[in-house]
Motif scaffolding. Structure first.
Motif, PDB file in Angstrom:
ATOM      1  N   HIS A  94       0.842  -1.196   0.000  1.00  0.00           N
ATOM      2  CA  HIS A  94       0.000   0.000   0.000  1.00  0.00           C
ATOM      3  C   HIS A  94       0.878   1.247   0.000  1.00  0.00           C
ATOM      4  O   HIS A  94       1.793   1.372   0.813  1.00  0.00           O
ATOM      5  CB  HIS A  94      -0.903   0.014   1.230  1.00  0.00           C
ATOM      6  N   VAL A  95       0.590   2.162  -0.923  1.00  0.00           N
ATOM      7  CA  VAL A  95       1.352   3.409  -1.002  1.00  0.00           C
ATOM      8  C   VAL A  95       0.398   4.585  -1.156  1.00  0.00           C
ATOM      9  O   VAL A  95      -0.776   4.412  -1.512  1.00  0.00           O
ATOM     10  CB  VAL A  95       2.353   3.410  -2.185  1.00  0.00           C
ATOM     11  N   ARG A  96       0.924   5.764  -0.887  1.00  0.00           N
ATOM     12  CA  ARG A  96       0.185   6.999  -1.108  1.00  0.00           C
ATOM     13  C   ARG A  96       1.073   7.938  -1.905  1.00  0.00           C
ATOM     14  O   ARG A  96       2.253   8.087  -1.587  1.00  0.00           O
ATOM     15  CB  ARG A  96      -0.218   7.641   0.218  1.00  0.00           C
ATOM     16  N   VAL A 116       4.911   7.343  -0.919  1.00  0.00           N
ATOM     17  CA  VAL A 116       5.229   6.985   0.466  1.00  0.00           C
ATOM     18  C   VAL A 116       4.547   5.669   0.827  1.00  0.00           C
ATOM     19  O   VAL A 116       3.376   5.451   0.495  1.00  0.00           O
ATOM     20  CB  VAL A 116       4.762   8.085   1.451  1.00  0.00           C
ATOM     21  N   GLY A 117       5.261   4.787   1.500  1.00  0.00           N
ATOM     22  CA  GLY A 117       4.658   3.556   1.985  1.00  0.00           C
ATOM     23  C   GLY A 117       3.521   3.862   2.944  1.00  0.00           C
ATOM     24  O   GLY A 117       3.649   4.708   3.824  1.00  0.00           O
ATOM     25  N   ALA A 118       2.384   3.176   2.767  1.00  0.00           N
ATOM     26  CA  ALA A 118       1.188   3.493   3.559  1.00  0.00           C
ATOM     27  C   ALA A 118       0.661   2.274   4.300  1.00  0.00           C
ATOM     28  O   ALA A 118      -0.546   2.165   4.543  1.00  0.00           O
ATOM     29  CB  ALA A 118       0.106   4.070   2.648  1.00  0.00           C
ATOM     30  N   GLU A 119       1.533   1.357   4.666  1.00  0.00           N
ATOM     31  CA  GLU A 119       1.083   0.156   5.371  1.00  0.00           C
ATOM     32  C   GLU A 119       0.441   0.503   6.714  1.00  0.00           C
ATOM     33  O   GLU A 119      -0.601  -0.056   7.081  1.00  0.00           O
ATOM     34  CB  GLU A 119       2.250  -0.806   5.576  1.00  0.00           C
ATOM     35  N   GLN A 120       1.061   1.414   7.463  1.00  0.00           N
ATOM     36  CA  GLN A 120       0.502   1.796   8.763  1.00  0.00           C
ATOM     37  C   GLN A 120      -0.822   2.523   8.596  1.00  0.00           C
ATOM     38  O   GLN A 120      -1.762   2.334   9.373  1.00  0.00           O
ATOM     39  CB  GLN A 120       1.505   2.684   9.517  1.00  0.00           C
ATOM     40  N   GLU A 121      -0.903   3.353   7.571  1.00  0.00           N
ATOM     41  CA  GLU A 121      -2.155   4.051   7.278  1.00  0.00           C
ATOM     42  C   GLU A 121      -3.257   3.057   6.944  1.00  0.00           C
ATOM     43  O   GLU A 121      -4.389   3.175   7.427  1.00  0.00           O
ATOM     44  CB  GLU A 121      -1.942   5.013   6.111  1.00  0.00           C
TER      45      GLU A 121
END
Length: 207
Positions: A94-96, A116-121
């Motif tokens: 997952h990215v943003r 930007v990596g969006a794994e935590q999001e």
């Protein structure tokens, strides 16, 4: 001495890019955590050497990404879009992305931005979704209980009315409507129990 890019991207999973506005978003420049997020080296992606950036984008997200970027370009505004990449190992990432079009002499020259990596999001969104689903289930349970109480109250009111009518008709004999009185008492107790269940459920949900 570390470059500005190296300093920034050594602490966060992100990369800067510059690409053409074509069907594959052909990359001309990439720097940062490219390999960390995609599994590919920069040279594998630049100029579509081994794989195009669009080729890394999940098929279910490609049309939406193109639509959002095209709409932003037409409006001369930056875009902010979340999507999934498929890494070289086949994992979904997952990215943003936040980007914009760059113009020269009034003509669109290239696209640039930050991925930007969006794994935590995504994890947070999943947790929020699960919480909402749990809340919806809890609310349905409460509404069902309220429905039972409402139905019980209607029965209680009807019994109360019938008891008064029969008592009035029967005079002294009306004092013997013990069965009706017992039913009313039972329904009243049932309502009380359901009310306690609702109160407990609400307290548990609030906690």
């Amino acid at each position: 001495m570390l470059s500005v890019f190296e300093s920034i991207f050594s602490t966060i999973p992100a990369f800067a890019y510059r690409c053409r506005n074509d069907k594959t978003y052909t990359m001309e420049f990439m720097e940062g955590a490219v390999t960390e997020l995609t599994g590919y080296g920069v040279d594998d992606i630049l100029g579509n050497s081994k794989v195009s950036y669009v080729g890394l984008t999940h098929l279910d997200d490609v049309d939406r990404v193109f639509a959002d970027v095209d709409a932003a370009i037409e409006a001369r505004k930056p875009w902010d879009v979340a999507y999934r990449l498929t890494s070289s190992a086949g994992d979904l990432v997952h990215v943003r992305e936040r980007g914009c079009a760059v113009y020269k002499d009034g003509e669109l020259a290239y696209l640039q931005g930050l991925v930007v990596g969006a794994e935590q999001e995504q994890l947070l969104q999943d947790q929020m979704k699960a919480h909402l689903q749990k809340s919806e289930a809890k609310n349905k349970e409460i509404l069902d209980l309220i429905g039972q109480i409402t139905a019980s109250l209607k029965q209680l009111n009807m019994l109360s009315i019938n008891a008064r009518i029969e008592a009035a008709r029967s005079g002294q004999a009306g004092l013997g409507f013990a069965v009706v009185a017992d039913e009313i008492k039972a329904l009243s107790d049932q309502n009380s129990n359901w009310a306690n269940v609702i109160a407990t459920s609400l307290k548990s949900d609030a906690a």
